[in-house]
Design a protein around this motif. Structure first.
Motif, short mmCIF file in Angstrom:
data_model
loop_
_atom_site.label_atom_id
_atom_site.label_comp_id
_atom_site.label_asym_id
_atom_site.label_seq_id
_atom_site.Cartn_x
_atom_site.Cartn_y
_atom_site.Cartn_z
N PHE A 94 1.09 -1.24 0.23
CA PHE A 94 -0.17 0.19 -0.18
C PHE A 94 0.96 1.38 0.00
N LEU A 95 0.30 2.50 -0.40
CA LEU A 95 0.95 3.54 -0.53
C LEU A 95 0.02 4.65 -0.61
N SER A 96 0.30 5.77 -0.11
CA SER A 96 -0.69 7.03 -0.38
C SER A 96 0.46 7.92 -1.37
N ILE A 97 -0.34 8.19 -2.34
CA ILE A 97 0.06 9.42 -3.45
C ILE A 97 -0.39 10.75 -3.43
N THR A 98 0.73 11.52 -3.77
CA THR A 98 0.15 12.98 -4.17
C THR A 98 0.84 13.31 -5.33
N GLY A 99 0.69 14.50 -6.14
CA GLY A 99 1.04 15.06 -7.16
C GLY A 99 0.42 14.17 -8.34
N THR A 100 -0.75 13.98 -8.36
CA THR A 100 -1.25 13.19 -9.39
C THR A 100 -1.62 14.20 -10.70
N GLY A 101 -1.87 15.33 -10.31
CA GLY A 101 -2.44 16.33 -11.26
C GLY A 101 -4.06 16.29 -11.39
N ILE A 102 -4.71 15.42 -10.40
CA ILE A 102 -6.20 15.45 -10.53
C ILE A 102 -6.45 16.59 -9.26
N PRO A 103 -7.37 17.32 -9.80
CA PRO A 103 -7.65 18.52 -9.07
C PRO A 103 -8.80 18.05 -7.88
N THR A 104 -8.63 18.52 -6.69
CA THR A 104 -9.69 18.19 -5.55
C THR A 104 -11.05 18.43 -5.85
N GLU A 105 -11.18 19.51 -6.67
CA GLU A 105 -12.62 19.69 -7.01
C GLU A 105 -13.07 18.80 -7.90
N GLN A 106 -12.30 18.13 -8.57
CA GLN A 106 -12.89 16.92 -9.73
C GLN A 106 -13.49 15.76 -8.62
N VAL A 107 -12.56 15.24 -7.75
CA VAL A 107 -12.90 14.24 -6.75
C VAL A 107 -14.14 14.79 -5.99
N ASP A 108 -14.06 15.79 -5.36
CA ASP A 108 -15.40 16.28 -4.68
C ASP A 108 -16.63 16.36 -5.64
N SER A 109 -16.51 16.49 -6.97
CA SER A 109 -17.67 16.47 -7.94
C SER A 109 -17.98 15.04 -8.13
N VAL A 110 -16.95 14.20 -8.14
CA VAL A 110 -17.35 12.80 -8.07
C VAL A 110 -18.11 12.24 -6.97
N ARG A 111 -17.50 12.75 -5.81
CA ARG A 111 -17.94 12.14 -4.49
C ARG A 111 -19.65 12.76 -4.36
N ALA A 112 -19.78 14.06 -4.73
CA ALA A 112 -21.33 14.42 -4.85
C ALA A 112 -22.04 13.58 -5.82
N CYS A 113 -21.30 13.12 -7.12
CA CYS A 113 -22.21 12.41 -7.93
C CYS A 113 -22.66 10.98 -7.14
N VAL A 114 -21.73 10.56 -6.54
CA VAL A 114 -22.01 9.02 -5.83
C VAL A 114 -22.96 9.14 -4.80
N ARG A 115 -22.86 10.36 -4.12
CA ARG A 115 -24.12 10.45 -2.96
C ARG A 115 -25.29 10.40 -3.70
#
Length: 324
Positions: free
Chosen positions: A36-57
């Motif tokens: 296992f590892l945690s990664i940063t520096g992916t280039g994926i904006p936090t806002e995009q992840v928030d949008s996905v999470r809202a869509c899942v909800r």
């Protein structure tokens, strides 16, 4: 290794970056020592992840009767997964405490690959949320790039040509599961998801703020990934363990939601193309003995044995098995 490291993978995007070789070795160490590892520096904006999470909800907020109308069937492993549907495939324990929505690599209904493997096809998108398709596929495309970089780094760390691990992901069987875990009571000894190993090559997940993911260490203890905001948790699956001849570690993990809050998750599972035969690319480590796996057959068996009234047979690959 008793902790899960956090690694900035941004140097992977430049072959001449001065820190690239060091990052490759950090990734290799994490994947060989704890898986296992945690990664940063992916280039994926936090806002995009928030949008996905809202869509899942929103998807799980669809009225119950409508969700059932969009449920998975034996002929189509796409759509709604009812609460309590899955149990450990060995028949032990109680049903896992989550509901899900299954998505697969999007393939047009007239694509010839469907004739070669029935697991391909278009997804069943919830009509109540027409924006879901673009939101999920946009995020998916970003994770494809991250997976490509990680696979290349692991190949480099193992002294393999990057194409050995990257090429099998053209028209893959990669999939995502949208997940909703209601809170469990303090006296509930069950699981959101029971202890298991992933049977894919690589899993990438944006951790839910309420927590609940637990990873087993080599001494049998359980730890929680310490992933910074905007980061992702990555783990090795059994296919990469097999490809590497046992050098990379597929590690047991589980979900227990005692937070008192609703937990939402949307893991991405990188799975090779249907005709890929996964076999060690390096001489197996001492004691590592495992047969080769045909990806299409394996994926079909995973789907078949998920049904509560189905079980493994002598032809079912022994991936994902937890040793007692």
């Amino acid at each position: 290794m008793q902790t899960i490291p956090t690694i900035d993978i941004s140097p992977l995007r430049a072959t001449n970056h001065p820190d690239r070789a060091e990052v490759v070795q950090q990734i290799l160490a994490a994947c060989t020592e704890i898986g296992f590892l945690s990664i940063t520096g992916t280039g994926i904006p936090t806002e995009q992840v928030d949008s996905v999470r809202a869509c899942v909800r929103a998807i799980f907020g669809i009225p119950e009767p409508r969700k059932w109308e969009q449920a998975i069937t034996r002929d189509n492993y796409r759509g709604y997964i009812p609460f309590g549907f899955f149990t450990p495939n060995d028949g032990s324990g109680t049903a896992d405490k989550y509901e899900g929505y299954k998505l697969h690599h999007e393939i047009a209904p007239d694509d010839p690959v469907i004739n070669d493997c029935a697991l391909y096809g278009p997804n069943l998108w919830p009509v109540e949320h027409p924006e879901a398709r673009d939101i999920m596929l946009g995020y998916w495309a970003q994770l494809d790039l991250v997976a490509h970089d990680l696979l290349g780094a692991l190949a480099e760390g193992l002294d393999l040509p990057p194409a050995e691990l990257q090429a099998p992901f053209d028209k893959p069987l990669t999939n995502m599961t949208l997940l909703h875990y209601p809170p469990q009571g303090d006296d509930d000894d069950g699981y959101g998801i029971h202890p298991h190993k992933d049977t894919d090559a690589l899993t990438i997940i944006a951790p839910d703020p309420v927590g609940g993911l637990e990873v087993q260490t080599r001494d049998g203890g359980w730890i929680t990934p310490d992933c910074p905001p905007g980061g992702f948790v990555v783990n090795i699956g059994d296919m990469l363990e097999l490809w590497s001849g046992g050098r990379l570690v597929s590690t047991p993990h589980r979900v227990v939601n005692k937070s008192g809050k609703e937990r939402y998750s949307f893991p991405y599972f990188a799975v090779p193309r249907h005709d890929t035969v996964v076999t060690p690319l390096l001489p197996p480590q001492p004691g590592f003995v495992r047969p080769s796996v045909h990806c299409g057959h394996w994926s079909a068996e995973v789907w078949r044995t998920n049904w509560p009234d189905e079980g493994a047979t002598e032809n079912t690959p022994e991936l994902g098995t937890l040793l007692s």
